[in-house]
Design an enzyme around this catalytic site. Structure first.
Site, short mmCIF file in Angstrom:
data_model
loop_
_atom_site.label_atom_id
_atom_site.label_comp_id
_atom_site.label_asym_id
_atom_site.label_seq_id
_atom_site.Cartn_x
_atom_site.Cartn_y
_atom_site.Cartn_z
N ASN A 153 -10.28 -2.97 2.38
CA ASN A 153 -9.94 -3.03 0.96
C ASN A 153 -11.20 -2.90 0.12
O ASN A 153 -12.31 -3.01 0.65
CB ASN A 153 -9.28 -4.38 0.61
CG ASN A 153 -7.80 -4.42 0.98
OD1 ASN A 153 -7.17 -3.39 1.19
ND2 ASN A 153 -7.26 -5.63 1.06
N HIS A 164 -4.13 0.89 11.96
CA HIS A 164 -3.93 -0.39 12.65
C HIS A 164 -5.30 -1.01 12.95
O HIS A 164 -6.11 -0.38 13.64
CB HIS A 164 -3.19 -0.12 13.97
CG HIS A 164 -2.72 -1.37 14.66
ND1 HIS A 164 -3.29 -2.61 14.45
CD2 HIS A 164 -1.73 -1.58 15.55
CE1 HIS A 164 -2.68 -3.50 15.18
NE2 HIS A 164 -1.73 -2.91 15.87
N HIS A 178 0.83 -1.22 0.00
CA HIS A 178 0.00 0.00 0.00
C HIS A 178 0.86 1.27 0.00
O HIS A 178 0.51 2.28 0.61
CB HIS A 178 -0.96 0.04 1.20
CG HIS A 178 -1.95 -1.08 1.23
ND1 HIS A 178 -3.22 -0.97 0.71
CD2 HIS A 178 -1.86 -2.36 1.70
CE1 HIS A 178 -3.87 -2.12 0.88
NE2 HIS A 178 -3.06 -2.98 1.47
FE1 HDD Z 1 -2.62 -4.85 5.51
C1 HDD Z 1 -1.17 -1.83 5.16
C2 HDD Z 1 -5.60 -3.59 4.31
C3 HDD Z 1 -3.97 -8.01 5.47
C4 HDD Z 1 0.15 -6.04 7.04
N1 HDD Z 1 -3.25 -3.07 4.85
C5 HDD Z 1 -2.49 -1.93 4.79
C6 HDD Z 1 -3.29 -0.84 4.28
C7 HDD Z 1 -4.54 -1.35 4.03
C8 HDD Z 1 -4.51 -2.74 4.40
C9 HDD Z 1 -5.74 -0.59 3.48
C10 HDD Z 1 -2.80 0.57 4.03
C11 HDD Z 1 -3.04 1.45 5.22
C12 HDD Z 1 -2.63 2.86 4.90
O1 HDD Z 1 -3.26 3.45 4.00
O2 HDD Z 1 -1.70 3.33 5.53
N2 HDD Z 1 -4.39 -5.66 4.94
C13 HDD Z 1 -5.52 -4.95 4.57
C14 HDD Z 1 -6.65 -5.87 4.48
C15 HDD Z 1 -6.18 -7.11 4.79
C16 HDD Z 1 -4.77 -6.97 5.09
C17 HDD Z 1 -8.06 -5.45 4.14
C18 HDD Z 1 -6.90 -8.42 4.87
C19 HDD Z 1 -8.10 -8.54 5.26
N3 HDD Z 1 -2.00 -6.70 6.11
C20 HDD Z 1 -2.72 -7.86 6.04
C21 HDD Z 1 -1.99 -8.93 6.70
C22 HDD Z 1 -0.83 -8.35 7.18
C23 HDD Z 1 -0.85 -6.97 6.79
C24 HDD Z 1 -2.47 -10.36 6.83
C25 HDD Z 1 0.29 -9.00 7.96
C26 HDD Z 1 0.15 -10.03 8.73
N4 HDD Z 1 -0.78 -4.09 5.94
C27 HDD Z 1 0.18 -4.75 6.61
C28 HDD Z 1 1.39 -3.88 6.92
C29 HDD Z 1 0.94 -2.49 6.35
C30 HDD Z 1 -0.42 -2.81 5.74
C31 HDD Z 1 2.68 -4.42 6.46
C32 HDD Z 1 1.90 -1.78 5.41
C33 HDD Z 1 1.90 -0.35 5.85
C34 HDD Z 1 1.15 -0.33 7.09
O3 HDD Z 1 0.73 -1.58 7.39
O4 HDD Z 1 0.94 0.63 7.78
O5 HDD Z 1 1.61 -3.84 8.28
#
Ligand code: HDD
Length: 687
Positions: free
Chosen positions: A154, A345, A81
């Site tokens: 999402n 978060h 993202h």
């Molecule tokens: Fe995630 C970012 C949505 C599964 C780990 N995620 C991130 C963002 C969105 C989502 C919208 C961007 C937030 C922003 O605009 O700053 N993610 C989802 C959805 C998931 C999902 C809807 C499944 C239902 N994500 C998911 C899993 C993991 C992560 C299973 C790890 C175990 N996601 C992250 C992250 C991020 C992230 C690596 C990258 C930047 C952040 O968090 O702030 O921690």
């Protein structure tokens, strides 16, 4: 803080988050240039040298400060993202959710809650294009009186994997391949499809990714899904399972793939520009909040596991109850300070909202704080203005990089007597969060529940729910993506796998990509869910952009009346001509030109209105003809004046669906607006 206060509209306005941000805004305009220590400088263009042609001196503190700050301007982009854009707004509640949750912002219909929403793509890096084929992030921070609540959603209601431990695997597979860092922002390569074939839980999500949902027309025209099953808990401690939806007031709409790819070059900022411009014009995007609710006693009444994030709850089985509306009404002041530094978060909850044992959600609860620590450089990221709650926060956490709060007094531990044992936890009746007391028991095992092992039924449900054009698009998307895969074995594995979703689908793809058609497979699932098809969404003319192609010598009175008619219906016309400036009609009416064919392109509009005029320029006629044909081949509505018809004669365009000719002026506007509301005419003879 010196020199703050920017434009009036951003000043304190009663929106508690906006009011809070005001104290951090700084306007440098009209001020003396100083160092970061506040020292006014007399010179900013020449470094301090030993002689006019001599070396720069170490002593030049201004040079060192300026360069050092510059050298450290970048922070790591989000691991997923990375590319996103955001806006401020507010949420209002239609109906109290008190029977289900004690969350105050979902109880009181008289209150408005400030929100900040960041939309994003998942795979591409921060500088990639907006209109790539990808999932879109839709993350909302509600600044409630009880603390920040983040709905990190999402635009697709299911996920690639079922357990958080596999997140690094799916992300490694879908990101550019590590040996040559290609392709950018795309799943059309070997490692993604190798992952799919060997991790078949991704079947359902992959169907969505290959569908039109993955190439949205606008952030304003996407649904949002919380994906996981969450819990709402009411004052009596009773819990319900919930899935959360955002429904756009404009309906759910998409681009076509050829168009999306061209836009990536013509305007890589297409989606952020669309959001920014519409908010600036007062066309505030609106999304309604919906909840699907399941009683705890019904947990096992479905033919799928409600804790499995690769499953939807079909809306026809569990209706979506609309409970409120979010309006995005203010653009950011500074993209880095707000959009880049915002930290979401899924674990940021308020009393009345709780988790379930969905193993994907459980993984997320760890990952998000961890990623902010590296991305934002330490444990005090909650103090960054965009992340601060609007309610007070007190605890014994201290120090760390970039701490801004000056906690007074000598006590920073609990329990204590020196500060009267404060700050102190408070009871639930006083607003204290208490985790839902779910009974759990079991052996420690690394395993997946048997109830998570049906990977194909809902992928078939999705396919069954698609209209004919939507199915064509899915087949084309698979054929495009797999056509880019180098490994014959991976291609074959994928086709064999999708035979379990639908045999015909797999056979057509196999033919298109030159592998063996699968002999076995097929599905017994006949169910469909009409809510999944974009053909059943809302169709409106509002904010659709119409390119008006026109040259000198047009019929001014007619054109002005048509443009007014379009604007009154909510359509946004923009004028395209040979050069910028003003053009005149034969009756002396003047119109200001917005673009030339150099500065814009057919793909950047939803419809075309061809007026023409008296130009004899071959170049103009060729460019206009190409522009119209491109819109035609992307199935867009086309309107033409008497003069303009000339461009439509070839290829029988004039006789096709969605092409409206100006016979009667009044009728024309109505018919054209209706065509614009239809958006696309799929039954055209397009090569
Ligand atoms: Fe995630 C970012 C949505 C599964 C780990 N995620 C991130 C963002 C969105 C989502 C919208 C961007 C937030 C922003 O605009 O700053 N993610 C989802 C959805 C998931 C999902 C809807 C499944 C239902 N994500 C998911 C899993 C993991 C992560 C299973 C790890 C175990 N996601 C992250 C992250 C991020 C992230 C690596 C990258 C930047 C952040 O968090 O702030 O921690």
């Amino acid at each position: 803080m010196g020199g703050r206060i920017v434009s009036k509209k951003r000043n304190v306005d009663g929106n508690s988050k906006n009011d809070q941000l005001e104290q951090f805004r700084v306007d440098d305009k009209g001020k003396a240039l100083t160092t970061n220590q506040g020292l006014k400088m007399s010179e900013d263009e020449f470094s301090l040298k030993a002689g006019e042609r001599g070396p720069t001196l170490m002593e030049d503190f201004h040079f060192r400060e300026k360069l050092t700050h510059f050298d450290h301007e970048r922070i790591p982009e989000r691991v997923v993202h990375a590319r996103g854009f955001a806006a401020h707004g507010e949420f209002e509640l239609y109906e109290s959710m008190k029977p289900y949750t004690r969350a105050k912002f979902l109880n009181d219909t008289t209150k408005k809650t400030p929100v900040f929403v960041r939309f994003s793509t998942v795979v591409g890096s921060r500088g990639s294009a907006d209109t790539v084929r990808d999932v879109r992030g839709f993350a909302t921070k509600f600044y409630t009186e009880e603390g920040n609540y983040d709905l990190v959603a999402n635009n697709i209601p299911v996920f690639f994997i079922q357990d958080g431990i596999k997140f690094p695997d799916i992300v490694h597979a879908i990101k550019p391949e590590p040996h040559n860092e290609m392709p950018q922002a795309s799943s059309a390569h070997d490692t993604y499809w190798d992952f799919v074939a060997n991790n078949q839980e991704s079947a359902h999500m992959t169907m969505w990714l290959m569908s039109d949902r993955a190439i949205p027309r606008s952030f304003r025209m996407m649904e949002g899904f919380g994906v996981h099953t969450f819990r709402y808990v009411n004052e009596q401690g009773k819990a319900h399972f919930v899935k959360i939806h955002w429904k756009p007031k404009l309906g759910v709409h998409s681009l076509v793939w050829d168009e999306a790819q061209i836009i990536s070059g013509k305007d890589p900022d297409f989606h952020r520009r669309d959001l920014w411009e519409n908010i600036e014009k007062g066309n505030y995007p609106e999304f309604e909040l919906g909840v699907q609710i399941i009683d705890e006693s019904d947990e096992f009444k479905f033919d799928f596991d409600i804790l499995d994030a690769t499953k939807i709850w079909p809306e026809e089985d569990v209706p979506v109850k609309i409970i409120g509306k979010m309006t995005l009404n203010r653009n950011v002041d500074n993209a880095f300070a707000e959009i880049e530094q915002v930290a979401f978060h899924p674990g940021h909850v308020v009393p009345g909202i709780d988790f379930t044992n969905d193993p994907l959600l459980q993984g997320r609860l760890f990952s998000y704080t961890d990623t902010q620590l590296i991305r934002l450089g330490g444990p005090n990221f909650h103090e960054i203005p965009i992340n601060r709650p609007v309610c007070p926060f007190h605890n014994n956490q201290r120090e760390g990089y970039h701490r801004q709060t000056i906690n007074v007094g000598k006590v920073s531990y609990h329990r204590n007597s020196l500060a009267g044992n404060t700050p102190a936890p408070v009871s639930e009746s006083e607003g204290g969060f208490a985790h839902y007391q779910e009974k759990v028991e079991g052996r420690k095992v690394r395993a997946r529940s048997e109830s998570f092992k049906d990977h194909f039924s809902q992928a078939t449900l999705f396919w069954n729910s698609m209209s004919k054009p939507e199915r064509h698009h899915i087949i084309d998307a698979f054929s495009f993506e797999l056509g880019k895969v180098q490994s014959e074995s991976v291609k074959q594995q994928v086709v064999d796998m999708f035979a379990h979703v639908n045999l015909e689908l797999a056979r057509v793809i196999a033919k298109n990509i030159g592998v063996k058609p699968p002999k076995s497979g097929g599905s017994t699932i006949t169910k469909s869910s009409p809510a999944l098809s974009q053909e059943n969404t809302k169709f409106k003319p509002d904010t659709r952009k119409v390119a008006v192609i026109i040259t000198e010598g047009f019929n001014g009175a007619d054109v002005v009346s048509i443009l007014d008619g379009l604007k009154n219906s909510g359509v946004q016309p923009e004028i395209i001509s040979e050069q910028l400036g003003k053009i005149r009609g034969f009756d002396g009416v003047e119109i200001t030109v917005d673009h030339t064919f150099l500065t814009t392109d057919s793909v950047l509009f939803d419809a075309v209105y061809v007026v023409r005029g008296s130009s004899k320029s071959r170049k103009f006629n060729k460019q206009a003809g190409d522009f119209v044909y491109e819109a035609f081949s992307h199935y867009k509505p086309i309107g033409a004046s008497h003069d303009g018809k000339g461009w439509l004669d070839s290829d029988d365009i004039g006789k096709s669906a969605g092409v409206i000719l100006e016979d009667d002026l009044n009728e024309f506007v109505n018919k054209f607006v209706n065509a614009i509301s239809t958006h696309r005419f799929w039954n055209r003879n397009v090569l």
